[in-house]
Design a protein around this motif. Structure first.
Motif, PDB file in Angstrom:
ATOM      1  N   PRO A 130       0.798  -1.227   0.000  1.00  0.00           N
ATOM      2  CA  PRO A 130       0.000   0.000   0.000  1.00  0.00           C
ATOM      3  C   PRO A 130       0.830   1.275   0.000  1.00  0.00           C
ATOM      4  O   PRO A 130       0.412   2.292  -0.568  1.00  0.00           O
ATOM      5  N   ILE A 131       2.009   1.247   0.605  1.00  0.00           N
ATOM      6  CA  ILE A 131       2.875   2.426   0.608  1.00  0.00           C
ATOM      7  C   ILE A 131       3.396   2.685  -0.803  1.00  0.00           C
ATOM      8  O   ILE A 131       3.418   3.829  -1.276  1.00  0.00           O
ATOM      9  N   ALA A 139       0.382   3.902  -2.834  1.00  0.00           N
ATOM     10  CA  ALA A 139       0.024   5.273  -2.468  1.00  0.00           C
ATOM     11  C   ALA A 139       1.001   6.275  -3.060  1.00  0.00           C
ATOM     12  O   ALA A 139       0.607   7.364  -3.483  1.00  0.00           O
ATOM     13  N   ALA A 143       1.143   4.631   4.422  1.00  0.00           N
ATOM     14  CA  ALA A 143       0.603   4.782   3.069  1.00  0.00           C
ATOM     15  C   ALA A 143      -0.110   6.129   2.933  1.00  0.00           C
ATOM     16  O   ALA A 143      -0.004   6.790   1.893  1.00  0.00           O
TER      17      ALA A 143
END
Length: 349
Positions: free
Chosen positions: A263-264, A267, A297
């Motif tokens: 997710p990081i 994002a 994120a």
């Protein structure tokens, strides 16, 4: 070539140059015209959105344009350049801190960047200010603290300063080998393709309005810079309005959800063209974090979106040479990812 032939070609060349100079205005008009033919409602919405966005950024733009024009007209730009002739590392630190605390948005800082580079300020110090400035400002700090908490606001401020330091130091190391000279495009700043060389110092005249030549320079600089920004930002805001209309917020929400490292990364990449940056993104990120999204994120999304949103990226593309633009994007991406990762590790401890 005969004189008659030259005279025959000149009108055609003049028309071509005029069309080339007006291509951005023409592109904006063409998009709105096509929308008016096939989707009249969206054409009106895009025009209103672009107008409102320009009005929102106008105070920052006008102030920074006035400062840049004033510095050139008075000769104070030489004092600014001289102030940056000390230790490069100290200048990078000052640039990052000043950027992290300044009230300028990603678009409003562009005239000041052009002015600083044309004054002879090293690109390393300017890049530190450039990267840090759009991420945080005093009003954004308090709003972020209210929506996401004081800890997140402090983390975002540290991310802004850290990104500025990272970018400035990277540019400093690259510049030591002779790279990144003349960062501005031809015709931007100082009337030519320089922009990184010290100009011959001239006496400072604070009351520049008493001299016709300086008044003319102030007016010319302010007007050309205003037109330069207006044509690029109008097109950028129109494109941004279409992203808002055609890419549902649910798509962004689903892409940013979840925990872990992925997710990081997502994002950071989503934040590059992010139209949900700045103030509008805070409620979205707050809701996602409440639903279980990793705080790292959320921070990566806000940092990447603040620096590389479509209006900001197009303004940087118009201002800087391609290699500087590519470096700007690379630093933004890697810095946003690092900020998100470090914040996530902080939460894991």
């Amino acid at each position: 070539m005969t004189t008659a032939t030259e005279n025959t070609l000149r009108p055609g060349a003049a028309v071509w140059q005029f069309l080339k100079d007006q291509r951005l205005w023409a592109a904006s008009a063409a998009i709105l015209l096509l929308l008016a033919l096939f989707d009249p409602a969206q054409s009106a919405d895009s025009a209103v959105f672009a107008g409102a966005a320009l009005a929102h950024t106008a105070p920052y733009l006008l102030f920074s344009i006035a400062v840049a024009a004033w510095a050139g007209a008075t000769g104070a730009d030489n004092l600014v350049a001289k102030a940056f002739t000390g230790s490069p590392l100290l200048m990078i630190v000052l640039g990052a801190v000043a950027g992290g605390l300044s009230p300028f948005c990603s678009c409003g800082v562009i005239p000041l960047i052009a002015a600083l580079l044309s004054m002879g300020v090293p690109l390393s110090a300017v890049m530190a200010f450039w990267l840090a400035s759009p991420i945080m400002d005093p009003s954004m700090f308090f709003l972020t603290a209210g929506v996401l908490g004081a800890e997140f606001a402090v983390a975002k401020t540290l991310a802004a300063i850290g990104l500025g330091l990272f970018g400035g130091l990277t540019v400093h190391l690259l510049s030591r080998g002779g790279a990144l000279t003349d960062p501005l495009r031809a015709g931007v700043g100082n009337g030519g393709c320089g922009g990184s060389k010290m100009r011959a110092p001239k006496p400072v005249v604070w009351k520049f309005w008493h001299e016709a030549e300086r008044r003319a320079k102030f007016a010319t600089t302010a007007w050309t810079t205003t037109l330069f920004l207006a044509k690029w930002l109008l097109l950028a805001f129109i494109l941004e309005s279409l992203m808002l209309a055609w890419i549902p917020a649910e798509t962004v929400t689903s892409a940013l959800g979840g925990e872990g490292l992925l997710p990081i990364v997502t994002a950071t990449l989503v934040g590059v063209p992010a139209y949900l940056n700045g103030y509008a993104a805070l409620p979205l990120v707050g809701g996602l974090i409440e639903q279980g999204m990793a705080p790292g994120a959320g921070l990566a999304f806000l940092v990447a979106g603040g620096v590389t949103s479509i209006p900001a990226a197009m303004a940087v593309w118009a201002l800087a040479k391609p290699k500087v633009f590519a470096l700007y994007l690379g630093l933004s991406l890697s810095g946003a990812f690092a900020a998100g990762l470090l914040y996530q590790l902080w939460h894991a401890v």
